[in-house]
Design a protein around this motif. Sequence first.
Motif, short mmCIF file in Angstrom:
data_model
loop_
_atom_site.label_atom_id
_atom_site.label_comp_id
_atom_site.label_asym_id
_atom_site.label_seq_id
_atom_site.Cartn_x
_atom_site.Cartn_y
_atom_site.Cartn_z
N ILE A 22 0.94 -1.14 0.00
CA ILE A 22 0.34 -0.08 -0.28
C ILE A 22 0.38 1.18 -0.25
O ILE A 22 1.09 2.24 -0.62
CB ILE A 22 -0.70 0.15 1.80
CG1 ILE A 22 -2.02 -1.49 1.35
CG2 ILE A 22 -1.82 1.39 0.83
CD1 ILE A 22 -2.39 -1.14 2.24
N ARG A 23 2.14 1.21 0.93
CA ARG A 23 2.82 2.25 1.25
C ARG A 23 3.46 2.55 -0.98
O ARG A 23 3.71 3.15 -1.47
CB ARG A 23 3.69 2.31 1.85
CG ARG A 23 3.13 2.58 3.30
CD ARG A 23 4.55 2.38 4.06
NE ARG A 23 5.78 3.09 3.57
CZ ARG A 23 5.99 4.29 4.37
NH1 ARG A 23 4.81 5.13 5.28
NH2 ARG A 23 6.78 5.00 3.62
N GLY A 24 4.08 1.56 -1.37
CA GLY A 24 4.42 1.69 -2.46
C GLY A 24 3.05 1.79 -3.84
O GLY A 24 3.94 2.52 -4.86
N ALA A 25 2.30 1.27 -3.60
CA ALA A 25 1.26 1.88 -4.78
C ALA A 25 0.60 3.18 -4.19
O ALA A 25 -0.12 3.54 -5.06
CB ALA A 25 -0.05 0.96 -4.82
N SER A 26 0.79 3.91 -3.46
CA SER A 26 0.48 5.05 -2.92
C SER A 26 1.00 6.17 -3.79
O SER A 26 1.56 6.09 -4.64
CB SER A 26 0.25 5.50 -1.84
OG SER A 26 1.06 5.73 -1.18
N PRO A 27 0.50 6.73 -4.92
CA PRO A 27 0.62 8.42 -5.05
C PRO A 27 1.53 9.16 -4.51
O PRO A 27 1.43 9.32 -3.12
CB PRO A 27 -0.42 8.76 -5.92
CG PRO A 27 -1.38 8.92 -5.22
CD PRO A 27 -1.39 7.25 -4.29
N ARG A 28 2.88 9.81 -4.93
CA ARG A 28 4.04 10.49 -4.47
C ARG A 28 3.73 12.26 -4.75
O ARG A 28 3.89 12.48 -5.73
CB ARG A 28 5.33 9.85 -5.17
CG ARG A 28 5.49 8.95 -4.77
CD ARG A 28 5.61 8.77 -3.14
NE ARG A 28 6.99 7.74 -2.58
CZ ARG A 28 6.17 6.44 -2.37
NH1 ARG A 28 5.08 6.45 -2.20
NH2 ARG A 28 7.15 5.38 -2.07
N VAL A 29 2.16 12.51 -3.85
CA VAL A 29 2.22 14.06 -4.00
C VAL A 29 3.27 14.49 -3.21
O VAL A 29 3.62 14.57 -1.94
CB VAL A 29 0.58 14.11 -3.98
CG1 VAL A 29 0.49 15.63 -3.60
CG2 VAL A 29 0.09 12.98 -4.31
N GLU A 30 3.89 15.42 -4.04
CA GLU A 30 5.73 16.53 -3.45
C GLU A 30 4.70 17.74 -3.82
O GLU A 30 4.93 17.95 -5.02
CB GLU A 30 7.01 15.75 -3.61
CG GLU A 30 7.37 14.37 -3.39
CD GLU A 30 8.58 14.11 -3.62
OE1 GLU A 30 9.27 15.13 -4.28
OE2 GLU A 30 8.96 13.30 -3.43
N ARG A 31 5.17 18.65 -2.58
CA ARG A 31 4.66 19.83 -3.14
C ARG A 31 5.88 20.36 -4.27
O ARG A 31 7.07 20.88 -3.68
CB ARG A 31 4.76 20.90 -1.98
CG ARG A 31 3.39 20.53 -1.11
CD ARG A 31 2.95 21.38 0.32
NE ARG A 31 1.88 20.91 0.87
CZ ARG A 31 1.27 21.62 1.83
NH1 ARG A 31 2.21 22.62 2.52
NH2 ARG A 31 0.41 21.21 2.38
N GLU A 32 5.61 21.55 -5.07
CA GLU A 32 6.30 22.37 -5.14
C GLU A 32 7.50 23.08 -4.18
O GLU A 32 7.14 23.49 -4.00
CB GLU A 32 5.71 22.61 -7.06
CG GLU A 32 7.10 23.50 -7.52
CD GLU A 32 6.28 23.93 -8.81
OE1 GLU A 32 7.25 25.39 -9.48
OE2 GLU A 32 5.44 23.27 -9.38
N ILE A 33 8.59 23.14 -4.82
CA ILE A 33 9.58 24.00 -4.27
C ILE A 33 9.39 25.20 -4.47
O ILE A 33 9.63 25.40 -5.49
CB ILE A 33 11.12 23.45 -4.35
CG1 ILE A 33 10.91 22.11 -3.01
CG2 ILE A 33 11.64 24.68 -3.44
CD1 ILE A 33 12.52 21.51 -3.77
#
Length: 47
Positions: A22-33
Motif C-alpha cells: 500500500i505504501r508503494g502503490a500510493s501516489p507520491r504527491v510532493e509540493r513544488e518547492i
Amino acid sequence: MSTLTVILCIWAMLALCAVLFIRGASPRVEREIARPKSRPSRYSIAE
C-alpha cells in the motif's frame, strides 16, 4: 513450533507485505518547492 505460532507468523508476514504494498502503490504527491524568482539583470542581453 506450535500451530498458533505458525499462523501468527503467516498473518504478520501478510500484514507486513500489505503495508509495504500500500505504501508503494500510493501516489507520491510532493509540493513544488517555492523557488525565488531571479530578477533579470539590468545588463543582460538574453533577458
